[in-house]
Design a protein around this motif. Structure first.
Motif, short mmCIF file in Angstrom:
data_model
loop_
_atom_site.label_atom_id
_atom_site.label_comp_id
_atom_site.label_asym_id
_atom_site.label_seq_id
_atom_site.Cartn_x
_atom_site.Cartn_y
_atom_site.Cartn_z
N LYS A 172 3.05 -22.82 6.70
CA LYS A 172 2.35 -23.17 7.94
C LYS A 172 1.31 -22.12 8.32
CE LYS A 172 5.67 -26.26 10.15
NZ LYS A 172 6.33 -26.62 11.43
N ILE A 173 1.14 -21.11 7.48
CA ILE A 173 0.09 -20.12 7.72
C ILE A 173 -1.27 -20.81 7.61
CG2 ILE A 173 -0.98 -17.99 6.89
CD1 ILE A 173 1.75 -17.18 5.78
N LYS A 174 -2.14 -20.59 8.59
CA LYS A 174 -3.46 -21.23 8.60
C LYS A 174 -4.52 -20.24 8.13
CE LYS A 174 -2.45 -24.61 12.22
NZ LYS A 174 -2.85 -25.17 13.53
N LEU A 175 -5.19 -20.60 7.03
CA LEU A 175 -6.22 -19.74 6.45
C LEU A 175 -7.42 -20.58 6.06
CD1 LEU A 175 -3.94 -17.60 4.10
CD2 LEU A 175 -5.06 -16.80 6.18
N ASP A 176 -8.54 -19.90 5.83
CA ASP A 176 -9.76 -20.56 5.39
C ASP A 176 -10.11 -20.07 3.99
OD1 ASP A 176 -11.93 -22.18 5.39
OD2 ASP A 176 -12.97 -21.20 7.06
N VAL A 177 -11.00 -20.77 3.32
CA VAL A 177 -11.45 -20.36 1.99
C VAL A 177 -12.11 -18.99 2.09
CG1 VAL A 177 -13.05 -20.88 0.11
CG2 VAL A 177 -11.74 -22.72 1.18
N GLY A 178 -11.73 -18.10 1.18
CA GLY A 178 -12.25 -16.74 1.19
C GLY A 178 -11.33 -15.73 1.84
N ASP A 179 -10.35 -16.21 2.62
CA ASP A 179 -9.38 -15.30 3.24
C ASP A 179 -8.44 -14.74 2.18
OD1 ASP A 179 -10.49 -15.78 5.70
OD2 ASP A 179 -8.97 -17.23 6.33
N VAL A 180 -7.81 -13.62 2.50
CA VAL A 180 -6.86 -12.99 1.59
C VAL A 180 -5.44 -13.27 2.08
CG1 VAL A 180 -6.02 -10.80 0.63
CG2 VAL A 180 -8.48 -11.20 0.88
N LEU A 181 -4.60 -13.73 1.16
CA LEU A 181 -3.22 -14.07 1.46
C LEU A 181 -2.29 -13.20 0.62
CD1 LEU A 181 -1.04 -15.97 2.73
CD2 LEU A 181 -1.38 -17.46 0.74
N ARG A 182 -1.29 -12.63 1.26
CA ARG A 182 -0.27 -11.89 0.52
C ARG A 182 0.83 -12.87 0.10
NH1 ARG A 182 0.98 -6.29 2.84
NH2 ARG A 182 -0.99 -5.99 1.71
N VAL A 183 1.13 -12.88 -1.19
CA VAL A 183 2.17 -13.76 -1.71
C VAL A 183 3.19 -12.94 -2.48
CG1 VAL A 183 0.60 -15.73 -1.92
CG2 VAL A 183 0.96 -14.23 -3.89
N THR A 184 4.38 -13.51 -2.64
CA THR A 184 5.36 -12.93 -3.55
C THR A 184 5.57 -13.92 -4.68
OG1 THR A 184 7.17 -13.85 -2.22
CG2 THR A 184 6.55 -11.56 -1.80
N ARG A 208 5.12 -17.59 -3.14
CA ARG A 208 5.53 -17.83 -1.76
C ARG A 208 4.56 -17.12 -0.81
NH1 ARG A 208 11.85 -16.50 -1.38
NH2 ARG A 208 11.83 -18.10 0.24
N ALA A 209 3.99 -17.88 0.11
CA ALA A 209 3.05 -17.31 1.08
C ALA A 209 3.81 -16.42 2.06
CB ALA A 209 2.33 -18.43 1.82
N MET A 210 3.31 -15.19 2.26
CA MET A 210 3.99 -14.24 3.15
C MET A 210 3.22 -14.02 4.45
SD MET A 210 6.72 -13.61 1.51
CE MET A 210 7.41 -12.20 2.36
N GLU A 211 1.95 -13.55 4.33
CA GLU A 211 1.18 -13.25 5.53
C GLU A 211 -0.29 -13.12 5.18
OE1 GLU A 211 2.00 -9.36 7.09
OE2 GLU A 211 2.53 -8.57 5.12
N PRO A 212 -1.18 -13.42 6.14
CA PRO A 212 -2.61 -13.19 5.91
C PRO A 212 -2.91 -11.70 5.97
CG PRO A 212 -2.23 -13.99 8.13
CD PRO A 212 -0.90 -14.04 7.44
N ILE A 213 -3.94 -11.27 5.23
CA ILE A 213 -4.36 -9.87 5.23
C ILE A 213 -5.82 -9.82 5.70
CG2 ILE A 213 -4.50 -7.75 3.87
CD1 ILE A 213 -1.70 -8.83 4.06
N PRO A 214 -6.05 -9.87 7.00
CA PRO A 214 -7.43 -9.98 7.51
C PRO A 214 -8.27 -8.74 7.26
CG PRO A 214 -5.87 -9.65 9.32
CD PRO A 214 -5.06 -9.88 8.08
#
Length: 398
Positions: A172-184, A208-214
């Motif tokens: 349910k994390i909301k991100l846009d194209v080009g954003d950085v996502l931390r996954v495991t 697995r999506a963990m958190e956005p890294i803005p």
């Protein structure tokens, strides 16, 4: 405490804390056990939430168990019966695209990428198996297809090139194209490049999506993914090794030879920052396993690939990010072209560098190199099977 368990019998014990700070063990626990086609949960602690997933009709179940206890419970201890833990590798990747999961309004899957240079992208395109995983972003537009990527490289277009790393699990994390996502990732898999061994490709298995890294706008470096792809050695019974060998799986044993590299190059391999070994002569060492060491330490075992010939100074400079040899070192070693670059196909690092008493005058190779390690009398026998390091178990192995 979050863990993933596979099996059919799991118990979680807790320590209960008294108000005066003293602790005692109580019989508080969570007990999960599928029985037949039924998954049964018995929860004996309040404020503990569990989730489990599994298919009925099977004797093997997969659980995602997340435990959140009240403040007066601590020191959670998981006891596994006929179960195993899975370890996850954490990395930062770039969002290349997304779609909404069918039947939902706010659950997403993200397409993920690793930043690469145009030169690296060109090398991947030369491999017939890996070329399909090279993509590009023009602004927020995802460009795929080998022909399209080749055209972008030919035009020297101002776009970003990526390795397609894989797709994220539902989130349910909301991100846009080009954003950085931390996954495991359950596993970071390295794919060898037959055309350019110094340019492997990496992909993630179950992300697995963990958190956005803005605060970041690029993925982790290729060095990070290379390091994550180096698996810990499997402990395999000798009978299993024999069976694998009979099935014609490639086996390369450590024969005792050591490869000397002047500081800091052995340590750079250990750190995952160096993937090419330079020599001024062509040696028949492709596919061989060596103990990697410098003037006073041994760092682990490496299996080298077939050499790449470096004919020009331009080629030497272009490959510097991979071999890490400076122009000052080139002059110091009194080298002349051509040089030969041996890819580090696999590396099995020690848990920490081991002290070593290196004989005087060693410049390239050392016979029975492990005998010069002063911290221990002997090292366990190892081999690379299917290009993966394993430790050979014998009756004397602990």
């Amino acid at each position: 405490m979050i863990c993933r368990m596979r099996g059919w019998d799991v118990t979680v014990h807790f320590t209960k804390t008294k108000l005066n700070g003293e602790r005692k063990h109580d019989n508080w626990r969570i007990y999960i056990k599928p029985e037949g086609t039924i998954q049964r949960k018995k929860i004996e602690i309040e404020n503990i939430g569990t989730q489990n997933f599994g298919k009925s009709g099977r004797k093997d179940y997969l659980y995602d168990l997340e435990i959140e206890g009240a403040d007066n419970y601590s020191n959670g201890e998981v006891v596994f019966h006929n179960s195993k833990m899975k370890r996850w590798s954490e990395c930062d990747v770039v969002v290349l695209g997304k779609h909404i999961v069918k039947g939902t309004k706010d659950v997403y899957n993200y397409y993920l990428g690793i930043d690469i240079s145009p030169e690296y992208a060109a090398k991947l395109l030369d491999d017939k198996k890996l070329k399909k995983w090279v993509v590009a972003l023009d602004g927020k537009k995802l460009i795929t297809g080998v022909t399209n990527i080749r055209n972008l490289l030919k035009k020297k277009a101002k776009v970003r090139f990526f390795i397609y790393y894989g797709k994220s699990d539902n989130t349910k994390i909301k991100l846009d194209v080009g954003d950085v996502l931390r996954v495991t990732s359950e596993e970071v898999i390295r794919y060898e490049n037959e055309a350019h061994p110094e340019a492997p490709l990496f992909r993630g298995y179950i992300n697995r999506a963990m958190e956005p890294i803005p605060e970041k706008n690029v993925s982790d470096s290729l060095d990070v993914f290379n390091r994550l792809s180096l698996l810990e050695p499997k402990r395999v019974p000798i009978e299993e090794l024999i069976r694998w060998h009979q099935e014609s799986i490639k086996e390369k044993k450590f024969k005792g030879g050591g490869l000397y590299l002047p500081a800091p190059h052995a340590e750079l391999i250990y750190a995952g920052k160096k993937v090419l070994v330079l020599k001024d002569r062509k040696y028949n060492i492709g596919g061989e396993v060596f103990l990697i060491f410098d003037h006073d330490k041994a760092y682990g075992y490496a299996m080298l690939g077939k050499p790449i010939k470096i004919n020009t100074k331009t080629e030497f400079i272009n490959l510097q990010p991979l071999h890490k040899v400076t122009e000052e070192e080139f002059k110091k070693y009194k080298w002349s072209l051509p040089l030969y670059a041996y890819p580090v196909v696999q590396f099995m690092p020690f848990s920490r560098p081991k002290k070593m008493k290196v004989p005087r005058g060693v410049q390239n190779f050392l016979l029975d190199a492990a005998d010069y390690i002063v911290e221990e009398s002997s090292l366990p026998p190892i081999a690379f099977l299917g290009e993966r390091p394993v430790e050979i178990l014998t009756e004397k192995t602990d």
